[in-house]
Design an enzyme around this catalytic site. Structure first.
Site, PDB file in Angstrom:
ATOM      1  CD  GLU A 162     -67.403  15.972  -1.646  1.00 18.00           C
ATOM      2  OE1 GLU A 162     -67.191  16.028  -0.422  1.00 18.00           O
ATOM      3  OE2 GLU A 162     -67.084  16.905  -2.420  1.00 18.00           O
ATOM      4  CD  GLU A 163     -66.367  19.889  -3.803  1.00 17.71           C
ATOM      5  OE1 GLU A 163     -66.726  20.370  -2.717  1.00 17.71           O
ATOM      6  OE2 GLU A 163     -65.205  19.492  -4.023  1.00 17.71           O
TER       7      GLU A 163
ATOM      8  CG  ASP B 118     -62.897  14.603  -1.047  1.00 17.30           C
ATOM      9  OD1 ASP B 118     -62.168  15.314  -1.765  1.00 17.30           O
ATOM     10  OD2 ASP B 118     -64.056  14.914  -0.732  1.00 17.30           O
TER      11      ASP B 118
END
Length: 433
Positions: free
Chosen positions: A334-335, A362
């Site tokens: 995701e980052e 998140d």
């Protein structure tokens, strides 16, 4: 809170139609009938709350998360630690008795930070704490030593383009909000590269600092020279801005040993509780497993991943079988920009009509306040009734913007989206309730 998703799941249980659920599709029921059905779930909601807060599941998600981060540590995209984390979760989800536990392969970026060093040489010696930004190129082995140009915005940078050539651009942009200000982290190197700068240092995208730089991913453009880029603390950015405003010449030396490798294999991790009546219809709840390399990733996004797992565990422990399939997805990478989630979307979008709602946690696991939601007005009205099931814990608010990085693909295509909303100034009371 570790059970907040569970209550959200309850509102997906109404038998509006045998078709994939959209809130607008509940045309067969009047609003009064829907309200009455929601009231019928109050005992289930209380059972979930009691198990999570007072029963055997009390503190469970916290203990699971602590064991995970203590065992695995940081989980950067493409790293061995992330691979270990995925194997770990695959094993414990099976041990938990969840169904259809499997891994879906994806390709993810692999970047390593390497050694980093920055020192102000003039007007005095001062060690600058830096964190290189994801995908940054390295400096030459001997480093870069150059005069600094401090700016507060992209507009100022381009107005002073002639002054920027050959310099290290320091952005001292004011913090407005994360959503607004993060563009400096994402595009700071590109904009500085356009005007001939040799490196860029970005004031951390944070409202508060204790000399603590933040990291994050950044994006180059193929037609712009790639220059090294890192974040610095708010304090150092402000100090150099004050020096610059007095006309003081600032010289900095910067060394970064970052490396970018070929994309590597990884996995999205999936587990389910299969629906009893409409198993093809999916309620997706999620968090991401990868993290940055300078911490344990307990908050971003270990907490979100583990409360999502806890959601399914609580339902399983109570012996509940929802009508629609509850699917847990623990995203990878995701980052770097929702890489694993984008590939999941491409793989499954052909069945988009079967996705009833998508949820991701998140935004930090703090004091719960309610749910952020994206969907139609009719859906929001029904959700308002559903949220009354959370009255015992006083979590009934509904906010805007219910998508996160990993779910935005689905929300853009019209699938309703939700995420838990927390009080961001309180300590983590959720996992320890």
């Amino acid at each position: 809170m570790k059970f907040i998703f569970l209550i959200a799941f309850i509102h997906l249980l109404p038998q509006c139609t045998g078709k994939p659920l959209r809130w607008d599709d509940c045309h067969q029921h009047t609003f009064k009938e829907i309200k009455r059905e929601m009231t019928g779930y109050s005992d289930i909601a209380k059972a979930i709350i009691n198990l999570a807060v007072y029963g055997n599941a009390q503190n469970r998600s916290y203990e699971r998360l602590a064991r995970f981060v203590d065992t695995i540590g940081p989980r950067l995209s493409g790293s061995k630690n992330l691979e270990m984390a995925i194997k770990y979760m695959f094993s414990v989800l099976q041990d938990d008795g969840l169904e259809n536990v499997h891994l879906e392969p994806v390709k993810v970026p692999h970047w390593e930070r390497g050694e980093e060093f920055a020192m102000m040489l003039a007007p005095r010696n001062h060690s600058i704490v830096i964190l290189g930004l994801g995908s940054s190129v390295a400096t030459p082995p001997e480093g870069i030593t150059a005069e600094v140009l401090v700016v507060t915005s992209f507009d100022e940078l381009h107005k002073r383009a002639q002054d920027a050539k050959g310099k290290i651009v320091v952005y001292n942009q004011p913090f407005i909000s994360y959503k607004e200000t993060v563009k400096y982290r994402l595009l700071g190197a590109v904009e500085a590269g356009k005007v001939g700068a040799v490196a860029s240092l970005i004031r951390s995208i944070a409202s508060f600092s204790i000399n603590s730089p933040h990291t994050g991913w950044q994006h180059y453009q193929s037609d712009v020279p790639k220059i090294p880029t890192a974040c610095i603390s708010v304090e150092d950015a402000e100090m150099m801005a004050r020096m610059s405003s007095r006309g003081t010449k600032i010289v900095v030396t910067l060394k970064m040993g970052a490396k970018t490798y070929l994309d590597t294999g990884s996995f999205n991790t999936v587990a389910e509780i299969v629906g009893s009546k409409y198993p093809e219809q999916v309620v997706l709840v999620s968090g991401h497993l990868d993290s940055w390399d300078v911490g344990q990733g307990a908050m971003d996004d270990g907490g979100g991943a583990f409360i999502s797992w806890e959601a399914l565990s609580l339902i399983k422990d109570l012996g509940l079988r929802p009508k629609r399939t509850l699917r847990l997805v623990l995203w990878t990478a995701e980052e770097p920009g929702g890489v694993g989630a984008e590939q999941y979307y491409q793989l499954h979008k052909g069945n988009i009509s079967n996705f009833d709602i998508v949820m991701e946690s998140d935004s930090g696991t703090f004091m719960p306040m309610g749910l952020a939601f994206t969907g139609s007005d009719k859906a929001r009205a029904i959700l308002k009734e559903i949220m009354q099931l959370l009255q015992p814990i006083n979590v009934t608010n509904i906010y805007e913007n219910g998508s996160e990085t990993d779910t935005e693909y689905w929300v853009r295509d019209g699938v309703p989206g939700e995420n838990p909303t927390s009080h961001l100034f309180l300590f983590n009371l959720i996992l320890k309730n």
